[in-house]
Write a protein that holds these residues in place. Structure first.
Motif, PDB file in Angstrom:
ATOM      1  N   ASN A 216       0.826  -1.202   0.000  1.00 58.32           N
ATOM      2  CA  ASN A 216       0.000   0.000   0.000  1.00 58.32           C
ATOM      3  C   ASN A 216       0.862   1.256   0.000  1.00 58.32           C
ATOM      4  O   ASN A 216       0.604   2.214  -0.748  1.00 58.32           O
ATOM      5  N   GLU A 217       1.925   1.257   0.828  1.00 60.70           N
ATOM      6  CA  GLU A 217       2.826   2.410   0.867  1.00 60.70           C
ATOM      7  C   GLU A 217       3.549   2.578  -0.465  1.00 60.70           C
ATOM      8  O   GLU A 217       3.716   3.708  -0.958  1.00 60.70           O
ATOM      9  N   LYS A 220       1.118   4.014  -2.976  1.00 59.33           N
ATOM     10  CA  LYS A 220       0.851   5.432  -2.701  1.00 59.33           C
ATOM     11  C   LYS A 220       1.948   6.306  -3.305  1.00 59.33           C
ATOM     12  O   LYS A 220       1.673   7.345  -3.914  1.00 59.33           O
ATOM     13  N   LYS A 284      -4.357  -0.640  -5.436  1.00 61.40           N
ATOM     14  CA  LYS A 284      -4.326  -0.189  -4.046  1.00 61.40           C
ATOM     15  C   LYS A 284      -5.672  -0.380  -3.362  1.00 61.40           C
ATOM     16  O   LYS A 284      -5.749  -0.725  -2.183  1.00 61.40           O
TER      17      LYS A 284
END
Length: 492
Positions: A216-217, A220, A284
């Motif tokens: 997820n990071e 992003k 995501k």
């Protein structure tokens, strides 16, 4: 061996805010020993009732077995236990019943006593023995541990380990680990099945959560980089397009074909970047749906001017002529987290009541600090009702902290609008624990606080207690919880 197939199952209670299950599909083998886990209110008991055909639903459940549900409802508890067994299963053979009872260490004379004179543990064992007399049935066993002490839990867990063909709902980690070979878990967005016990499932879940958080990071950062790149490329394309018309008084005629080709190429690149960006956004959005989030909290207990809060020396407690415990010695000091252990009926709850200030008959020496403020969590949840906002106001506690603790324990914001009377048993216990942790007191006393509370919430309660270290005296039969939390153990 046969299969139970669930296809596109969707179900919600009439008048409820949302569906409990939405297009759920999976299959299970009737030879498996399945541990059923999931947060309170996610639908474990509801799913068992759907298998039993109690509710209408959309989708399909197909099975070539009969389902049998535990615990059995006993209407007349004054009847002799052997008659209760006969009412549940008229075709039982006495020698088979005695075989099952011997595995559970229940003596034959128990059958000839009124059912209501049996302890909760004895009642559970007799009903379980009756359940396993029924052949060719797939067994749905719903929270058999709630009234079992540690010794009885281990015995029943060993008993279930010798069996097969059941779904077992339990919130006791040690109990599940000892007797199941598959886990069926109700997550936030799906139902999953894994081979193994609870501990192996939990380790896999933590690894999956860690991977998804890292992914997820990364996504992003990718989305931001691609978004910035798309904006730059789009801006360059527009600037190049403007040069097709030249500048005033330059005297130079621009090559419109070349410039148009270059502009179109940049625009195509911009569209490609935007497409990659959208793909990353979509990827995501599929992450973290089943992550069990928790909010940061600040809980503080009142300090008392003296370290010693209560002391019992040679205390014996009586109800009339009956002595429930004998020669108890206990010293409770600030910072202690004391677990009171012992079989059912050994006097644990009586000691708690004495310290809480109930007028009990006792001998020996009992001293309690003056003006000691105590927060007590009882086993009974039947008295709580109304919505959570009014409940917090009537209890005189910080509403924000109260609701933050409940959010940590998986209460959705929708739950805050519902009547507490409609909550599951586990959700009601969470309300009592959140109230207790929100109260400004010197000492928390909890009597079997974890009955009906799901495993993940138990672990989060452990985290809270270990982080904020309140002074606590508690009775609990969850071995893992006691081992992780208690600074002292007193066994009666």
């Amino acid at each position: 061996m046969s299969l139970i197939r669930v296809s596109n199952l969707t179900f919600g209670y009439e008048g409820s805010y949302d569906n409990i299950f939405e297009n759920v599909s999976f299959q299970i083998d009737t030879d498996w020993k399945l541990g059923f886990t999931g947060r309170n209110g996610r639908g474990k008991t509801t799913f068992l009732n759907l298998l039993l055909g109690k509710y209408e639903y959309s989708g399909k459940i197909s099975a070539n077995v009969c389902f049998e549900y535990f615990p059995y409802k006993v209407d007349d508890k004054e009847c002799h236990t052997i008659d209760i067994v006969g009412d549940i299963y008229p075709e039982y053979l006495h020698w088979e019943l005695m075989r099952e009872l011997s595995f559970l260490e229940v003596s034959e004379d128990t059958l000839y006593r009124p059912f209501d004179t049996l302890s909760h543990g004895e009642q559970t064992k007799v009903l379980l023995a009756t359940l396993f007399l029924k052949e060719n049935s797939f067994l749905l066993i719903d929270e058999p541990t709630n009234h079992l002490d540690m010794k009885a839990r281990r015995l029943v867990s060993d008993y279930l380990n010798s069996k097969s063909g059941f779904i077992l709902v339990s919130h006791d980690r040690s109990f599940l680990d000892n007797c199941v070979d598959h886990i069926i878990a109700i997550n936030k967005t799906n139902i999953e099945i894994q081979k193994g016990n609870f501990s192996s499932w939990w380790e896999n879940k933590k690894r999956q959560d860690y991977f998804e958080l890292a992914e997820n990071e990364k996504l992003k950062r990718d989305i931001k980089r691609l978004s910035d790149s798309a904006k730059r490329t789009n801006k360059w394309s527009q600037e190049v397009e403007k040069t097709k018309f030249g500048t005033k008084n330059s005297g130079i005629k621009p090559d419109k074909g070349y410039i148009g080709h270059k502009s179109a190429k940049m625009m195509k690149r911009s569209k490609s970047i935007e497409k990659r960006q959208q793909s990353a956004i979509d990827e995501k959005s599929n992450l973290l749906k089943n992550l069990e989030r928790s909010e940061s909290l600040k809980i503080s207990q009142l300090d008392y001017h003296n370290t010693k809060l209560a002391e019992l020396e040679g205390v014996s407690i009586f109800y009339g002529e009956k002595m429930v415990c004998k020669d108890i010695g206990l010293t409770l000091e600030q910072g202690d987290r004391i677990a009171l252990l012992g079989k059912n009926g050994s006097g644990k709850s009586s000691i708690i009541k004495l310290i809480c200030g109930e007028d009990l008959e006792y001998t020996g020496n009992f001293r309690k600090a003056s003006q000691l403020k105590i927060s007590y969590v009882s086993q009974d949840t039947s008295h709580i009702q109304g919505n959570l906002t009014d409940y917090a106001a009537n209890s005189g506690i910080d509403q924000s902290l109260f609701k933050a603790i409940l959010r940590k324990l998986d209460f959705s914001r929708i739950q805050f609008e519902k009547d507490i009377a409609s909550f599951s048993s586990g959700q009601k216990k969470k309300v009592l624990i959140a109230k207790s942790l929100s109260e400004k007191v010197h000492l928390h006393i909890w009597d079997e606080p974890l009955n009906y509370i799901d495993i993940i919430s138990r672990m989060q309660i452990e985290e809270l207690l270990l982080e904020y270290s309140p002074t606590l005296l508690f009775v609990e039969h969850d071995r893992e919880f006691c081992n992780n939390i208690a600074t002292k153990i007193i066994e009666l």
